[in-house]
Design an enzyme around this catalytic site. Structure first.
Site, mmCIF file in Angstrom:
data_model
loop_
_atom_site.group_PDB
_atom_site.id
_atom_site.type_symbol
_atom_site.label_atom_id
_atom_site.label_comp_id
_atom_site.label_asym_id
_atom_site.label_seq_id
_atom_site.Cartn_x
_atom_site.Cartn_y
_atom_site.Cartn_z
ATOM 1 N N ASP A 1 -16.342 -2.322 -4.798
ATOM 2 C CA ASP A 1 -16.220 -3.737 -4.159
ATOM 3 C C ASP A 1 -17.653 -4.267 -4.138
ATOM 4 O OD1 ASP A 1 -14.419 -5.317 -2.137
ATOM 5 O OD2 ASP A 1 -16.321 -5.917 -1.656
ATOM 6 N N CYS B 1 -3.363 -13.595 -3.246
ATOM 7 C CA CYS B 1 -2.980 -13.993 -1.930
ATOM 8 C C CYS B 1 -3.183 -15.515 -1.845
ATOM 9 C CB CYS B 1 -3.900 -13.219 -1.158
ATOM 10 S SG CYS B 1 -5.805 -13.492 -1.300
ATOM 11 N N ASP C 1 -6.544 -6.040 -6.313
ATOM 12 C CA ASP C 1 -6.297 -6.984 -4.923
ATOM 13 C C ASP C 1 -7.524 -7.613 -4.947
ATOM 14 O OD1 ASP C 1 -5.301 -7.710 -2.590
ATOM 15 O OD2 ASP C 1 -5.986 -5.861 -1.515
ATOM 16 N N PHE D 1 -11.511 -4.369 -5.778
ATOM 17 C CA PHE D 1 -11.625 -5.247 -4.859
ATOM 18 C C PHE D 1 -11.187 -4.428 -3.357
ATOM 19 C CE2 PHE D 1 -10.561 -7.805 -8.521
ATOM 20 C CZ PHE D 1 -11.855 -8.498 -8.526
ATOM 21 N N ARG E 1 0.961 -1.205 0.074
ATOM 22 C CA ARG E 1 -0.048 -0.016 -0.104
ATOM 23 C C ARG E 1 0.896 1.244 -0.069
ATOM 24 N NH1 ARG E 1 -3.659 -2.807 4.420
ATOM 25 N NH2 ARG E 1 -5.028 -4.079 3.098
#
Length: 397
Positions: free
Chosen positions: A253, A341, A301, A231, A215
């Site tokens: 989102d 992730c 993300d 996201f 970030r």
């Protein structure tokens, strides 16, 4: 030293993995088990030739028959052992997290030698998750050790062990205050940005701490740019981009609840962000159809598209689709920040996907930044499951 723990013998394959640094033994890798132990007991693991390999928590119910604690034959696994492990974990975060020590992951399971234990710190509250029967039996001791190490800084422990993975360990869900009490939410600081954390009702333990360094990288790049944060969840990248001087930030989102928190985070930081409730795949399609190239920096993300090896192929296509679309939406010289992730989506696979997406989009990628999870989520070499977050920033040329 004479061993008095129950004895399990494993295959040569398991022996090789353990000697290579891995800490899990699967049920089908155990060739001999004399029994006499209950789930959560410490058991000894031996190679086919009779050599001792290590000791760890045993579990008949779990696919992971043993989670190794140590390969040091002198360890006794008493109270002092577990307090020492907690102390090492906390000391490490003090040293690597600096001003963000008040909001970080204090214990990252196997990477800290505490199998199945996650501990996140949000100011004066610790939020925990326990996914290992042996650790669950000793959690009162572990929580007391954490509170002792953080005396004067932390006053309460809230456990959120509500994952379906608990059942696979033969454990019932557990949620509630284990020590002290708090309000259920707090405002943390990460890289100087402020975020509201709902650690009782929010996703996971309340906030995704692992992207802290990434970030900050986006924040440094955002000045004067039109940014699309896909996201966004509770606005982590969007808020950082706005604080970095972005000309405009749009954050997307599908979760209305997450966006409500994101709006509060924008207010806390005194920044303007346009929040859009939409499916990211649909939104990117709409922008492409309208031929709207109105962003200079796009952040992808997404949640983990795969949580098992069996679904990696489908995940690969999902990652490729959103990355291709983002590349097509960016002008020449625009920037793409993208990540995965899921540890099943290995770095090799992720890079191959990006190459294919760039080829399909008829662009070239100039790599500017490579990131991983923050140092409060250490990667234990030999245990690939601890190396899960891949993050890249490219310039599209």
């Amino acid at each position: 030293m004479e061993r008095d723990f129950p004895r399990l013998t494993v295959t040569k394959k398991a022996e090789k993995a353990i000697r290579g640094g891995h800490v899990w033994v699967y049920g089908d890798e155990v060739t001999d088990d004399k029994g006499g132990w209950t789930d959560g007991d410490v058991v000894d693991v031996y190679a086919p030739n009779g050599k001792w390999l290590g000791a760890g928590f045993g579990n008949h119910v779990s696919k992971l028959r043993v989670r190794l604690l140590s390969r040091n034959g002198n360890d006794r696994f008493d109270e002092a052992f577990f307090r020492r492990r907690v102390r090492y974990a906390v000391q490490c975060r003090r040293e690597v997290m600096g001003t963000d020590f008040s909001a970080c992951r204090l214990v990252f399971g196997e990477a800290d030698g505490l199998p199945g234990l996650t501990v996140d710190r949000y100011n004066d509250v610790l939020v925990t998750e326990v996914l290992c029967a042996g650790t669950d039996r000793r959690k009162a001791l572990l929580y007391d050790a954490l509170l002792s190490e953080l005396a004067g800084e932390v006053t309460a422990v809230y456990e959120r062990s509500d994952s379906p993975l608990r059942a696979k360990e033969g454990l019932a869900p557990c949620e509630g205050w284990m020590a002290g009490e708090g309000s259920g939410s707090t405002v943390i600081t990460q890289n100087g940005a402020r975020f509201l954390v709902d650690y009782v009702g929010g996703q996971k333990t309340g906030f995704f701490l692992d992207q802290s360094r990434n970030r900050a990288a986006v924040q440094r790049l955002a000045a004067g740019k039109r940014v699309l944060d896909c996201f966004t969840h509770t606005g982590g990248f969007a808020i950082h981009a706005a604080l970095g001087g972005a000309a405009k930030v749009t954050a997307v989102d599908v979760s209305a609840a997450a966006l409500d928190t994101a709006r509060e985070n924008a207010r806390l930081n005194g920044v303007a962000v346009d929040f859009v409730e939409a499916d990211v795949f649909d939104l990117l399609d709409g922008l492409l159809e309208a031929r709207r190239r109105e962003f200079d920096l796009i952040v992808l993300d997404p949640p983990a598209f795969t949580r098992s090896g069996a679904t990696v192929k489908n995940a690969y296509h999902g990652y490729k689709e959103i990355n291709r679309k983002a590349m097509q939406l960016l002008p020449r010289g625009g920037y793409l920040a993208t990540c995965s992730c899921s540890h099943f989506m290995t770095d090799e696979l992720f890079r191959a996907m990006l190459r294919e997406a760039a080829g399909d989009a008829h662009v070239s990628l100039r790599q500017l930044y490579v990131g991983r999870q923050g140092p409060d989520h250490p990667i234990l070499w030999g245990v690939p499951e601890t190396d899960y977050l891949k993050f890249y920033i490219f310039q599209v040329v």
